[in-house]
Write a protein that holds these residues in place. Structure first.
Motif, short mmCIF file in Angstrom:
data_model
loop_
_atom_site.label_atom_id
_atom_site.label_comp_id
_atom_site.label_asym_id
_atom_site.label_seq_id
_atom_site.Cartn_x
_atom_site.Cartn_y
_atom_site.Cartn_z
N ILE A 1 -7.00 -2.11 -4.19
CA ILE A 1 -6.18 -1.11 -4.88
C ILE A 1 -7.06 -0.12 -5.62
O ILE A 1 -6.82 1.10 -5.58
CB ILE A 1 -5.18 -1.80 -5.83
CG1 ILE A 1 -4.18 -2.63 -5.02
CG2 ILE A 1 -4.45 -0.79 -6.69
CD1 ILE A 1 -3.29 -3.52 -5.85
N ASN B 1 -8.69 2.30 -3.15
CA ASN B 1 -7.79 3.27 -2.54
C ASN B 1 -7.14 4.22 -3.54
O ASN B 1 -6.93 5.39 -3.23
CB ASN B 1 -6.70 2.56 -1.74
CG ASN B 1 -7.26 1.88 -0.52
OD1 ASN B 1 -8.16 2.41 0.12
ND2 ASN B 1 -6.75 0.71 -0.22
N PHE B 2 -6.79 3.72 -4.73
CA PHE B 2 -6.05 4.55 -5.68
C PHE B 2 -6.84 4.93 -6.92
O PHE B 2 -6.45 5.84 -7.63
CB PHE B 2 -4.76 3.84 -6.12
CG PHE B 2 -3.80 3.62 -5.00
CD1 PHE B 2 -3.14 4.68 -4.43
CD2 PHE B 2 -3.55 2.34 -4.52
CE1 PHE B 2 -2.24 4.49 -3.39
CE2 PHE B 2 -2.66 2.14 -3.49
CZ PHE B 2 -1.99 3.21 -2.92
N GLY B 3 -7.91 4.22 -7.21
CA GLY B 3 -8.70 4.48 -8.40
C GLY B 3 -10.00 5.17 -8.05
O GLY B 3 -10.13 5.84 -7.03
N SER B 4 -10.97 4.97 -8.92
CA SER B 4 -12.27 5.59 -8.69
C SER B 4 -13.29 4.58 -8.20
O SER B 4 -14.47 4.67 -8.54
CB SER B 4 -12.74 6.27 -9.98
OG SER B 4 -12.78 5.34 -11.03
#
Length: 78
Positions: free
Chosen positions: A30, A33-36
């Motif tokens: 996660i 894909n969605f964070g840094s």
């Protein structure tokens, strides 16, 4: 004030705990894909643990007790 066990809030709390547990288990994917990426791994794990805690409070129907006390401090009810 009397608090009763609620089946509906129990199931909603279980769903919240499931979402938090999935976030804790799959935090790397996660975060990638969605964070840094690797810099946000710990943040995603912390959010997952907090979500599990909130889900546990909702499961036991304690969220009404906590919200009632917080709002009772600001709005003087008797």
């Amino acid at each position: 004030m009397e608090y009763e066990f609620s089946i509906g809030s129990f199931f909603i709390g279980m769903l919240i705990m499931g979402a938090g547990a999935a976030l804790v288990i799959f935090y790397r994917q996660i975060a990638d894909n969605f964070g840094s990426g690797a810099s946000s791994y710990e943040r995603f794990k912390l959010v997952g643990l907090i979500t599990c805690g909130v889900g546990f409070l909702v499961c036991l129907n304690l969220h009404w007790f906590i919200l009632g006390n917080l709002l009772g401090m600001f709005f003087n009810r008797q």
